[in-house]
Design an enzyme around this catalytic site. Structure first.
Site, PDB file in Angstrom:
ATOM      1  N   HIS A  17      -7.783 -35.617  13.533  1.00 32.87           N
ATOM      2  CA  HIS A  17      -6.773 -36.496  14.108  1.00 32.87           C
ATOM      3  C   HIS A  17      -5.669 -35.699  14.809  1.00 32.87           C
ATOM      4  CE1 HIS A  17      -8.427 -40.109  12.159  1.00 32.87           C
ATOM      5  NE2 HIS A  17      -8.806 -39.251  11.228  1.00 32.87           N
ATOM      6  N   GLY A  53      -5.452  -2.553   4.051  1.00 29.36           N
ATOM      7  CA  GLY A  53      -4.651  -3.658   3.529  1.00 29.36           C
ATOM      8  C   GLY A  53      -5.347  -4.994   3.587  1.00 29.36           C
ATOM      9  N   ARG A  54      -5.983  -5.325   4.718  1.00 28.40           N
ATOM     10  CA  ARG A  54      -6.615  -6.642   4.841  1.00 28.40           C
ATOM     11  C   ARG A  54      -7.956  -6.713   4.126  1.00 28.40           C
ATOM     12  NH1 ARG A  54      -6.168  -3.971   9.397  1.00 28.40           N
ATOM     13  NH2 ARG A  54      -7.946  -3.403  10.686  1.00 28.40           N
ATOM     14  N   LYS A  60       0.832  -1.206   0.000  1.00 26.07           N
ATOM     15  CA  LYS A  60       0.000   0.000   0.000  1.00 26.07           C
ATOM     16  C   LYS A  60       0.865   1.254   0.000  1.00 26.07           C
ATOM     17  CE  LYS A  60      -3.922   2.218   2.255  1.00 26.07           C
ATOM     18  NZ  LYS A  60      -5.018   2.099   3.239  1.00 26.07           N
ATOM     19  N   GLU A 111      -6.502  -8.695  13.571  1.00 21.88           N
ATOM     20  CA  GLU A 111      -5.940  -7.372  13.316  1.00 21.88           C
ATOM     21  C   GLU A 111      -7.032  -6.310  13.371  1.00 21.88           C
ATOM     22  OE1 GLU A 111      -2.298  -6.666  10.804  1.00 21.88           O
ATOM     23  OE2 GLU A 111      -3.796  -5.752   9.479  1.00 21.88           O
ATOM     24  N   GLU A 119       9.834  -5.715   4.516  1.00 19.55           N
ATOM     25  CA  GLU A 119       9.921  -7.093   4.024  1.00 19.55           C
ATOM     26  C   GLU A 119       9.670  -7.155   2.523  1.00 19.55           C
ATOM     27  OE1 GLU A 119       7.840  -7.444   8.142  1.00 19.55           O
ATOM     28  OE2 GLU A 119       7.947  -6.000   6.486  1.00 19.55           O
ATOM     29  N   LYS A 162       7.933  -3.649  14.521  1.00 23.30           N
ATOM     30  CA  LYS A 162       8.637  -3.268  13.290  1.00 23.30           C
ATOM     31  C   LYS A 162       9.602  -2.112  13.548  1.00 23.30           C
ATOM     32  CE  LYS A 162       5.064  -2.741  10.463  1.00 23.30           C
ATOM     33  NZ  LYS A 162       4.308  -2.612   9.194  1.00 23.30           N
TER      34      LYS A 162
END
Length: 504
Positions: free
Chosen positions: A367, A250-251, A191, A336, A197, A477
């Protein structure tokens, strides 16, 4: 939280807590709490009948929604008002699907046409042979595209997509091994176009292209961003920059140019159907009131278990291999968004907010973790998600057994089983909800994601918090940057770890 909402929470807490088996003594239980919604990709059934909500809870939660101003907050979101108060922004991901403020819908349509032109040009060979796309992003810039591509390209993909998020170089090298630099595009999704990263991985991808003999590495890069000037400054040709609006979080961004890898892998028609399915859910959410509003109903159940029964987690199990990434996607969307400790006006929240979202894929999870769900001491509300039409062409016994296990788990959690031997006893009275799709296709996946977006919004409104900021991700961060820069000192434990790793 106002005095009115605080009093309503007290009223809710005072209501009886009926057992699930007793609730089903009401012959109208199923009709009241299970609804099917007709959507462009097929019907989806939302069954909340195996939760502990009853008519009294429905009335009380509806009163809470009124006191919290739910109708006004919903209208404000669709009108493009600045409901993200801490960042003074509108929240307009629905406009990307054609539902929202008229000017925002028009702007989103224009940006989609720009993306469509580039997608179709690539498919037509204008950029040369393109067989692979390495999509580089993180968080919302990666989770949504990864989910949709993985879910919808099992049979065939127009372009082979590899989504890379982790700064760990092993993730990027895995994508490199699967791709040929000569036929690979790089999508850089950020964005702000400053995410550490993402930009570190992007630079390494450029180096890989150059080392692989690509004369103009930047000519193989597509930028997906709300900061197009920064992308151009970094070196991307402006004709290959696909912007999206600052008002898209963003999400919530996979409907924007962040969805470029989805459109490239599927083709534009399928991406348009993905948007259409989400838009149909938007319209249901916008136009339906009370308990019939499916995301609002789900939020009532979420808050019942979190606030009134002390449940700290909520589990999501997809009984469909194509939805194996859905629990991870919902983790970010829900935690978030609603993992907050202050209200809209900055006051401490009076009680728990978002539970921890976790889950897995059936029947694998049976399981592994279902022992705790059935016989453990934690009460965990569970969502099951499945599709009637199989995604495979094998013996129908595969899918029949898959669905049988899905439905059996919900029934077993509710009914339990008595036994003289406590190790073989199941207490039962454990809640679940089931979302059953007629089919899993672009439209139904779009509707499923939009349902969960609106469910998350409803939870935030009823709690009086802002679901659309995420300042909690920033501190770590910032400290990481100071470590890399060597500009700060830390506690003895952290200093020892840095020394051991050779970072100091």
């Amino acid at each position: 939280m106002t005095d009115a909402t605080r009093a309503l929470w007290a009223d809710l807490a005072a209501l009886p807590k009926p057992a699930l088996k007793d609730l089903f003594a009401d012959s109208g239980r199923l009709d009241a709490w299970s609804s099917a919604l007709a959507l462009p990709g097929g019907r989806i059934r939302f069954d909340w009948s195996k939760t502990h909500l009853d008519a009294a809870h429905a009335r009380a939660f509806s009163s809470l929604a009124d006191a919290a101003g739910f109708t006004g907050r919903r209208a404000a979101m669709f009108a493009g008002e600045h409901i993200n108060v801490t960042e003074d922004r509108a929240v307009e991901h629905t406009a990307l699907r054609g539902v929202g403020r008229e000017t925002s819908v028009e702007e989103a349509h224009a940006l989609h046409l720009r993306m469509k032109g580039l997608v179709e040009a690539i498919h037509a060979g204008v950029l040369g042979e393109v067989r692979h796309l390495i999509h580089i992003g993180i968080g919302g810039s990666a989770l949504g595209p990864n989910l949709a591509v993985d879910a919808l390209t099992r049979d065939e993909a127009r372009v082979d997509v590899h989504v890379v998020a982790n700064i760990d170089g092993c993730a990027l090298e895995e994508a490199f091994r699967a791709c040929d630099p000569a036929t690979t595009l790089i999508a850089v999704a950020s964005k702000t176009f400053t995410t550490t990263e993402t930009m570190t991985n992007a630079q390494s991808a450029l180096d890989w292209l150059k080392a692989g003999g690509v004369a103009d590495p930047f000519g193989r890069v597509i930028a997906l961003t709300a900061a197009p000037d920064k992308a151009v400054e970094w070196g991307v040709d402006e004709t290959r920059v696909l912007p999206f609006a600052e008002s898209v979080g963003g999400r919530y961004s996979l409907w924007s140019s962040i969805g470029f890898p989805i459109a490239l892998a599927l083709g534009w028609q399928d991406f348009a159907e993905f948007l259409d399915g989400a838009a149909a859910m938007d319209e249901h959410f916008r136009d339906t009131d009370g308990l019939a509003n499916l995301p609002l109903r789900a939020a009532f159940a979420d808050l019942y278990y979190t606030r009134l029964r002390g449940c700290q987690t909520r589990a999501v199990f997809a009984y469909d291999e194509r939805l194996r990434l859905l629990p991870s996607y919902l983790q970010q969307l829900e935690m978030e968004s609603n993992g907050k400790s202050v209200t809209l006006d900055g006051q401490p929240v009076d009680g728990p907010t978002a539970p921890i979202t976790w889950g897995g894929v059936g029947t694998d999870a049976q399981h592994a973790v279902f022992q705790l769900l059935h016989q453990g001491t934690n009460l965990v509300p569970v969502d099951f998600i499945a599709a009637i039409i199989p995604g495979d062409s094998l013996d129908p016994a595969h899918h029949r057994n898959l669905l049988a296990n899905c439905f059996a788990q919900g029934a077993a959690l509710m009914a339990g089983k008595a036994a003289k031997d406590g190790a073989r006893a199941y207490p039962g009275d454990r809640p679940s909800a089931t979302i059953l799709c007629e089919d899993l296709n672009p439209a139904t996946l779009g509707a499923l994601i939009a349902f969960h977006e609106h469910r998350t919004f409803c939870n935030g409104v009823l709690l009086g918090i802002n679901s659309f900021d995420q300042f909690g991700v920033e501190l770590g961060k910032e400290i990481a940057k100071s470590i890399v820069a060597g500009s700060a000192r830390f506690d003895p434990s952290t200093e020892a770890l840095l020394d051991a790793a050779g970072i100091n």
